[in-house]
Enzyme design. Structure first.
Site, PDB file in Angstrom:
ATOM      1  N   ASP A 226      -3.214   5.367   8.091  1.00  0.00           N
ATOM      2  CA  ASP A 226      -3.198   3.984   8.725  1.00  0.00           C
ATOM      3  C   ASP A 226      -3.208   3.103   7.713  1.00  0.00           C
ATOM      4  OD1 ASP A 226      -3.366   2.092  10.793  1.00  0.00           O
ATOM      5  OD2 ASP A 226      -5.139   2.758  11.953  1.00  0.00           O
ATOM      6  N   TRP A 227      -2.969   1.743   8.149  1.00  0.00           N
ATOM      7  CA  TRP A 227      -2.887   0.654   7.091  1.00  0.00           C
ATOM      8  C   TRP A 227      -3.891   0.321   6.253  1.00  0.00           C
ATOM      9  CZ3 TRP A 227       1.142   2.509   9.260  1.00  0.00           C
ATOM     10  CH2 TRP A 227       2.584   2.231   8.878  1.00  0.00           C
TER      11      TRP A 227
END
Ligand code: BGC
Length: 737
Positions: A263-264
């Site tokens: 995930d970012w």
């Protein structure tokens, strides 16, 4: 250079050359995938390999320009193709051709209980992604509805692992049929937004395997090409490089051969990022969202620190090669697959699909006959509530979209009753006046100068002479509502809506409540209103979908994908240690204990016999259905429930026949019943159809953590056939020898 162009060029050159065997294997799409991968890998330098394992911009990761291997372009999100942002900033790129078709929120899709619509959804969004030259779609999300407060409930597929598993597969396959990888998220036990990057989920194995993993496993078995690690920790390790989740379960046990993407900003550790199963590190800066210099990609955990470790022997090329193989596989499955997919964007077909999915997921919770609307010629319909007017495609976080158009309920109902009846709107309350989310501008003016009392008085006065009052309220996609990054604070309706509905009930001839939300809300006024429709964030066509159902153009057939409880306190999460977690002396992270085990959603309410407002699987129709001749056949691993379903009313409609299995004697505590099959049947008035729902031993099993295996214990079971988890029409006992 554009990736398709590069590949097309290479292929063209090869095709024109006298001997096509001169074509390097990796460029030859007719060769087996793994041969292409090995060939490409053998030509790459260490630096080229490492480059592929981390972002180069907000939404892309590098290819190998020297070899003509294109970069990978990623995009949010599950509900439409995100507008283009700048290379290295979250600001909008300012494109004028990136306004997409906004599809309904995934919870709306889940409420259709329709596998074919899930396929249609995936196919359409895959086409939009391909048209925009995206290789990886960041979705769908299949985290389970553990608490109704989770701010991202609207982006997921409800509270039941079987339902989510059944719908995620056709969605993924639809996307991937367009040469776009679906990236199933957020793996795993990421069931709240509160402190999502600092909370360790403490979950036993049985609960993991029975509740939180099945939808992911189904996606993997169904051929998903990408998985996104989640922000939280599990087992004391961040999930973007969690050994147990990514190496042991996903890659070893399930044999996943695709790519794991962080995930970012979810990657938090140099060494773990290397060895614990992460393949591509993506980010909002680096170091767990904590900010860094602009263009910090070289500082990513899987960038310079990785190269240093490879050079001085702390990391092995073997592990790197495994990552690169997975990345190459993704490239060869998408932009270099050799198949030509042009995709399409904002086509009439996509808007029609969005409308159909939106309307088929609307849930008629209650109806005393007030719906469908029967408005006299020259009559008056009063709409009350901000959500009749407010645009909802924007907001919510990373699923925020810029759409080509959005039909609001007010306009759709005016269109439907044009020339027949007057449709008047009263705002009634002020909720969220934001009109710009993530720099996407709706152009609406939601400012308001009247006081709450004035707004109520005005709505109540207007209600007195209306043939129908339709309250259209609920939540929205602002902070602490249905929103990424923040959980809701309660399940009661905000902005004084309960009192407003009660005041309208005092005066209205007929009062219909439309609750637009992505998560459960309490409805203390339910007995005082004539009809209730649960609506969702329906995307571009949400207004039309709603008016289709209110007017009877579409007969509602949606079913709740989660329980609508009477009160938050009735639910399974009773203590802070369960939710939102506690920080223990000397601990760095918040600990969240899944003490409730497998008992979430209806598994909890049902087993503990706690009354709910509306049960899981509930949803009414404008027609009636009769289920008869229910029978059970087969034995051992091959059983089948059959029944005759008849539309006994006067309009066409669809019913979802649900199969629940109840295990009456077991060595572990089991839920009263669990969904193990369903079919949605569309029937004309008077029409009957025989339905079949097969099931095997897996439907009878629980996960035995000690044996690390699914176990079906001999004994008595019941196959329960119903139209919701409470409305059981047939009880078919059987035993397993
Ligand atoms: C979200 C993901 C999303 C990513 C990229 C993260 O904050 O959790 O779901 O895909 O951002 O926008």
């Amino acid at each position: 250079m554009k990736k398709l162009t590069l590949f097309a060029l290479a292929t063209l050159v090869a095709a024109c050359s006298p001997k096509s065997s001169d074509l390097p294997v990796y460029l030859d799409a007719s060769k087996p995938l793994d041969e292409r991968v090995e060939d490409a890998l053998s030509r790459m330098t260490l630096e080229e390999k490492v480059a592929m394992t981390h972002a180069q911009s907000k939404f892309s990761s590098p290819g190998v320009p020297r070899l003509g291997i294109p970069e990978l372009w990623h995009t949010d999100g599950p509900h439409g193709i995100r507008p283009e942002v700048l290379w290295d900033e979250w600001d909008q790129a300012g494109w004028t051709n990136d306004s997409c078709t906004a599809f309904p929120a995934l919870v709306n899709l889940a409420a259709t209980w329709d596998r074919e619509l899930a396929r249609l959804y995936g196919d359409c969004i895959g086409q939009e992604a391909r048209y925009r030259e995206k290789d990886i779609l960041l979705g769908p999300g299949v985290n389970m509805g553990r608490t109704p407060l989770n701010g991202r409930t609207f982006e997921y597929m409800g509270e039941d692992p079987y339902l989510a598993a059944q719908l995620v597969v056709p969605y993924v396959q639809g996307v991937q049929a367009n040469g776009v990888a679906a990236c199933v998220k957020h793996f795993a036990v990421n069931n709240q937004e509160t402190r999502r990057t600092a909370t360790n989920s403490v979950v036993d194995d049985r609960t993991m395997y029975e509740i939180y993993l099945p939808a992911f496993k189904a996606a993997v078995d169904g051929g998903a090409w990408a998985i996104m690690g989640s922000y939280n920790l599990y087992n004391g390790q961040f999930n973007c490089h969690n050994k147990k989740l990514l190496c042991d379960i996903l890659k070893d046990e399930w044999g996943f051969d695709g790519v794991v993407i962080s995930d970012w900003g979810g990657c938090r550790d140099d060494d773990q990022a290397i060895v614990n199963g992460l393949d591509i590190e993506m980010g909002t800066w680096t170091n767990g969202l904590r900010g860094a210099a602009s263009d910090s990609y070289q500082n990513y955990h899987l960038a310079r620190p990785y190269l240093e470790r490879l050079r001085d022997g702390r990391a092995t090329e073997e592990v790197l090669n495994d990552k690169v193989r997975r990345i190459l596989r993704t490239v060869f499955r998408t932009s270099m697959s050799g198949e030509v997919h042009y995709g399409s964007f904002t086509s009439p077909e996509h808007f029609a699909a969005a409308r159909r999915i939106a309307s088929d997921g609307l849930v008629l919770l209650k109806n005393d006959g007030a719906l469908p609307l029967q408005v006299p010629e020259g009559g008056k319909i009063l709409l009350v509530g901000e959500n009749a007017y407010k645009m909802m495609v924007v907001g919510g976080g990373s699923s925020n979209l810029k759409t080509k158009y959005e039909v609001i309920p007010l306009d759709a109902l005016r269109e439907a009753f044009d020339g027949h009846a007057e449709v008047v709107w009263e705002r009634g309350y002020v909720g969220d006046v934001t009109t710009v989310y993530n720099k996407v501008v709706t152009g609406q003016d939601l400012s308001e100068s009247r006081s709450a009392e004035e707004l109520t008085a005005s709505a109540v006065t207007a209600a007195a002479d209306a043939d129908y009052v339709i309250f259209i309220g609920g939540l929205n996609k602002s902070k602490f509502q249905d929103n990424e990054g923040t959980d809701r604070l309660d399940i009661t309706l905000p902005y004084g809506q309960d009192a407003l509905i009660e005041a309208l009930a005092d005066v209205a001839r007929k009062l219909v409540v439309v609750n637009i939300s992505g998560s459960p809300v309490a409805m203390p006024w339910a007995s005082r209103v004539n009809a209730i429709v649960q609506a969702w964030y329906g995307g571009s066509e949400s207004g039309h979908a709603l008016s289709d159902v209110l007017t009877g153009k579409v007969n509602p057939s949606g079913k709740l994908p989660f329980t609508m409880p009477l009160a938050l306190s009735d639910g399974p999460l009773k203590s802070e240690r369960q939710y939102p977690g506690i920080k223990e002396e000397g601990e760095q992270w918040w600990q969240e204990y899944y003490d409730e085990g497998v008992f979430i959603g209806y598994r909890w309410y049902d087993t503990k016999q706690i009354p709910v407002q509306y049960p899981f699987g509930h949803g009414l129709s404008y027609t009636t259905f009769e289920i008869s001749q229910a029978a059970l056949k087969g034995s051992g691993d091959k059983r089948e429930v059959t029944a005759l379903v008849k539309n006994t009313g006067s309009v066409p409609g669809a019913e979802v026949i649900q199969l629940y299995i109840s295990d009456t004697e077991a060595s572990v505590e089991r839920p009263a019943k669990e969904l193990k099959g369903f079919v949605k049947v569309f029937l004309a008035p008077g029409e009957s159809r025989k339905i079949r729902i097969p099931f095997g031993k897996e439907a009878l099993s629980f996960f035995d953590a000690e044996k690390h295996a699914w176990v079906a214990e001999p004994g008595e079971f019941h196959a329960l056939l119903g139209t919701s988890s409470e409305d059981i029409r047939a009880d078919l006992p059987f035993s397993l020898k």
